[in-house]
Write a protein that holds these residues in place. Sequence first.
Motif, mmCIF file in Angstrom:
data_model
loop_
_atom_site.group_PDB
_atom_site.id
_atom_site.type_symbol
_atom_site.label_atom_id
_atom_site.label_comp_id
_atom_site.label_asym_id
_atom_site.label_seq_id
_atom_site.Cartn_x
_atom_site.Cartn_y
_atom_site.Cartn_z
ATOM 1 N N ARG A 724 8.037 2.188 4.353
ATOM 2 C CA ARG A 724 8.473 2.406 2.971
ATOM 3 C C ARG A 724 8.319 1.104 2.184
ATOM 4 O O ARG A 724 9.164 0.208 2.271
ATOM 5 C CB ARG A 724 9.925 2.890 2.929
ATOM 6 N N GLU A 726 8.715 -0.746 -1.051
ATOM 7 C CA GLU A 726 9.543 -0.550 -2.242
ATOM 8 C C GLU A 726 8.744 -0.677 -3.532
ATOM 9 O O GLU A 726 9.241 -0.315 -4.600
ATOM 10 C CB GLU A 726 10.711 -1.532 -2.216
ATOM 11 N N THR A 728 6.033 1.066 -3.949
ATOM 12 C CA THR A 728 5.547 2.440 -4.167
ATOM 13 C C THR A 728 6.582 3.409 -3.610
ATOM 14 O O THR A 728 6.328 4.094 -2.615
ATOM 15 C CB THR A 728 4.179 2.654 -3.489
ATOM 16 N N PRO A 729 7.745 3.489 -4.221
ATOM 17 C CA PRO A 729 8.834 4.311 -3.660
ATOM 18 C C PRO A 729 8.518 5.794 -3.636
ATOM 19 O O PRO A 729 9.164 6.542 -2.913
ATOM 20 C CB PRO A 729 10.007 4.008 -4.605
ATOM 21 N N GLU A 730 7.524 6.208 -4.400
ATOM 22 C CA GLU A 730 7.223 7.631 -4.476
ATOM 23 C C GLU A 730 6.432 8.131 -3.269
ATOM 24 O O GLU A 730 6.294 9.333 -3.074
ATOM 25 C CB GLU A 730 6.423 7.931 -5.749
ATOM 26 N N ARG A 731 5.935 7.209 -2.418
ATOM 27 C CA ARG A 731 5.175 7.682 -1.259
ATOM 28 C C ARG A 731 5.378 6.763 -0.060
ATOM 29 O O ARG A 731 5.442 5.550 -0.187
ATOM 30 C CB ARG A 731 3.690 7.855 -1.559
ATOM 31 N N GLU A 732 5.507 7.401 1.120
ATOM 32 C CA GLU A 732 5.575 6.660 2.374
ATOM 33 C C GLU A 732 4.159 6.336 2.841
ATOM 34 O O GLU A 732 3.187 6.921 2.397
ATOM 35 C CB GLU A 732 6.274 7.497 3.457
ATOM 36 N N TYR A 735 0.691 2.204 1.464
ATOM 37 C CA TYR A 735 0.312 2.132 0.053
ATOM 38 C C TYR A 735 1.048 0.982 -0.637
ATOM 39 O O TYR A 735 2.167 0.616 -0.288
ATOM 40 C CB TYR A 735 0.636 3.445 -0.658
ATOM 41 N N HIS A 737 0.573 -1.397 -4.746
ATOM 42 C CA HIS A 737 -0.208 -1.465 -5.988
ATOM 43 C C HIS A 737 -0.499 -2.926 -6.283
ATOM 44 O O HIS A 737 0.193 -3.835 -5.814
ATOM 45 C CB HIS A 737 0.516 -0.797 -7.154
ATOM 46 N N SER A 742 0.057 0.051 -11.563
ATOM 47 C CA SER A 742 0.952 1.043 -10.972
ATOM 48 C C SER A 742 0.217 2.060 -10.106
ATOM 49 O O SER A 742 0.858 2.868 -9.435
ATOM 50 C CB SER A 742 1.721 1.791 -12.072
#
Length: 891
Positions: A724, A726, A728-732, A735, A737, A742
């Motif tokens: 995880r 932090e 890219t909190p929307e995906r595990e 990943y 940026h 973003s």
Amino acid sequence: MSGNKVNAKHTFTVNGQAYHYYPIAAAQATEQGGVDRLPVSIKILLENLLRHHGNDTDNQAAIDALISSRGHASSKEINYQPARVLMQDFTGVPAIVDLAAMRDALVKQGRDPQKVNPLAKVDLVIDHSVNVDKFANSSAFEENVAIEMARNDERYAFLKWGQQNFQNFSVVPPGTGICHQVNLEYLAKVAWTETNENECVVYPDTLVGTDSHTTMINGLGVLGWGVGGIEAEAVMLGQPISMQIPDVVGFELTGKLAEGITATDLVLQVVQMLRQHGVVGKFVEFYGAGLAHLPLADRATIANMAPEYGATCGFFPVDQQTLDYLALTNRDQQTIALVESYCKLQGLWRDETTVTPNFSETLTLDMSTVEPNLAGPGRPQDRVPMRQLKTATDDFIALNGKGAQQSTAFPLNTGADDQALHHGDLVIAAITSCTNTSNPAVMLAAGLLAKKAIAKGLVTKPWVKTSLAPGSRVVTDYLQATGLQQSLDTLGFNLVGYGCTTCIGNSGPLPVEVQECIVENDLIVCAALSGNRNFEGRIHPLVKASWLASPPLVVAYALAGTTRIDLTQEPITTSPDGEKVYLKDIWPSNAEITECLKSVSHQMFEQRYSAVFDGDPIWQAIEAGKQANYAFSEQSTYIQLPPFFEPEYRDNNSNIVNAPILVMLGDSVTTDHISPAGAIAKDSAAADYLRSNGVSEADFNSYGSRRGNHQVMMRGTFANIRIRNEMTPEREGSYTHLQGQSTPLFIYDAAMTYQQEKRASVVIAGKEYGTGSSRDWAAKGTLLLGVKAVIAESFERIHRSNLAGMGVLPLQFMPGEDRKTLQLTGNESFDILGLDKKMQANQTLNAVIHYSSGEQRNIQLRSRLDTAVEVEYYRAGGVLTYVLNRMAAER
């Protein structure tokens, strides 16, 4: 005491054979107590310093400090030189690749490549490459071995080349056993001997290993612990381990285990107690009257899990139990007599008259209070009494948002009307790992439970994948001698291989109908395994809750088919004649286990280890070149020449400037999250690389099998499906940026973008960064992604050392500061200053945070280069380049 000749050799004889040794008693301290009440583990370190005193790696001040420590930690550095190194193939292959690369680098400098050889004894056991592809049938073992050999022929040919070309390097072929159990049953000597100039010198057997569970050998009175592959390579090449004197925590064991309680139940309680107490970076030494009732195999079970309770090692002194085990495992009589004489002579022996050593602090456990235990769902220190497992499973299901569906049945596509999965059902039941398969009592208990279950007509549930992967072939011998292997086979616990399987994620695929049901319904399903690790995503990508348990409990839960059950109160299942069968109805008695233990004989060990290095015909047929330099091929997707000796990795004497954050992580991030491990996901950067090189998805194999290829491994760093970030909190998953943007992209792609811009990057993390296995690629991959520093709230021991050993700077936030208090979002960049030739160990460094708003903030960071030697390694760009530079400087 400075000036005393404390390193003079003395002589004693055993059965007419003369031995020379360095007496620990010659180093008496001036203060009250002397060396007599030092912990035994510290006495072993002291002997090491005395024996090497006078060469440039030790000094009298270190000896004085060690004696004066009296079991307490000291900031004084000592240089420790273990007798030998133990490796498994996942971590061993990259180490041997690095040695081959060093030879390649020497050739490019016009120097003799054969200068590169291990200087310490190295044993590599191939045990981590077998997968549970086939299971629950009589041919599973042969089929899995054939698949393993086909998948790994290139790696195995490389290891065979190493065995033929490196001095002091031995390989135990695949299908033999787990490195820790082979070490316990065969390789370890307790008292090591070395003949120089017709003198036979004896000293304590000591080692480091490239697997964190090297600590298992401490159950035999051999001091050893896991290190990263980088640190192991340094020891192989004659470099000492620079370490600070540790605290030694005494753990007193009293009483004895009650009827029906296993060593696994005990160890899970010990793990919880020590993890809660806090022993990271410390030695733990066991003592007390209870040791008289604790067999060697039980001690090894406790020592094995030292990484789980956070200690450097969990040490048991030598006593009569040790000698009995050496005899059982067919060590020769002269060795056994030497161990007894030497340990008594040196004050390393334990019996009922032994005075309690000085410890920094102590804990006590009355073993009679231990109850049946499991641990999970995602950490080995989270003990759950068996009576509470149903509640713990329900709580986990509810926590993951599935509480309303707990009783819902989801049909399996098998054509059978009564087959369905539920949240909390068990889909993997594995008797696996070194932890318990080295212990005949618990293995025979599993077989006895299976026999009793069959007598009542019970069968394992059809959705449970069952497997048995012993740590040595001797396990098969005594299970067959007692007839219990047949009982296990009947329940589907057929032999699948001799190696570390489910415990490291080599659990293999689930049946298609089970997998489809889990995925389609987003089920919370479980595993039960007799291993030592159950971190999230480790056992199988689709298994979200994994429970560590004793081998007989693994069989019991396979019969139940679920962990949503209280086996102390509820029946496991109903027999074909309608009888409710409870765990107590099929649980074996201690007397039954004791009777079966009589079948375990020294002849079994003699037979199995008589040709331990020979291998089967498939191994013997492998062709490997005998040239001094390995012929690296650019077309290979398994073995590649690593770039660690290229100029850009050979100097760390300048500040880090304008470094963006590559990844920002929370607490308890494990090396499983950081390092490439397990299966290679089809939608990953590593998969893209393999496809581009003509590798089909069916042949991706595992990250572990491709550890000799940095191209795969750097792409797999931070690629765990459960990581995880932090940013890219929307995906595990893997990943991040880019700074100021973003759009999510692979962490590897972002790293390459920064490298093209010639910008170093940093990693930000919370507490206990790098817990878990000693994965060298967690540090190597970090380096190759262009990360120059990792800034965390705290580090686990081995990974911090690995980072330093690869030239990546471990930095720690000052107390009261962290990524949250500093309001980091991932769009910041860092300047880290003071990285010049005046650097010192544990130095406080100045840093500047540049925020996206244009604001700047000056902070301080503590360097976690903990010793002067680590500072030297860091400056050189890592320990490998440090050693190569020294070789190049020699005339």
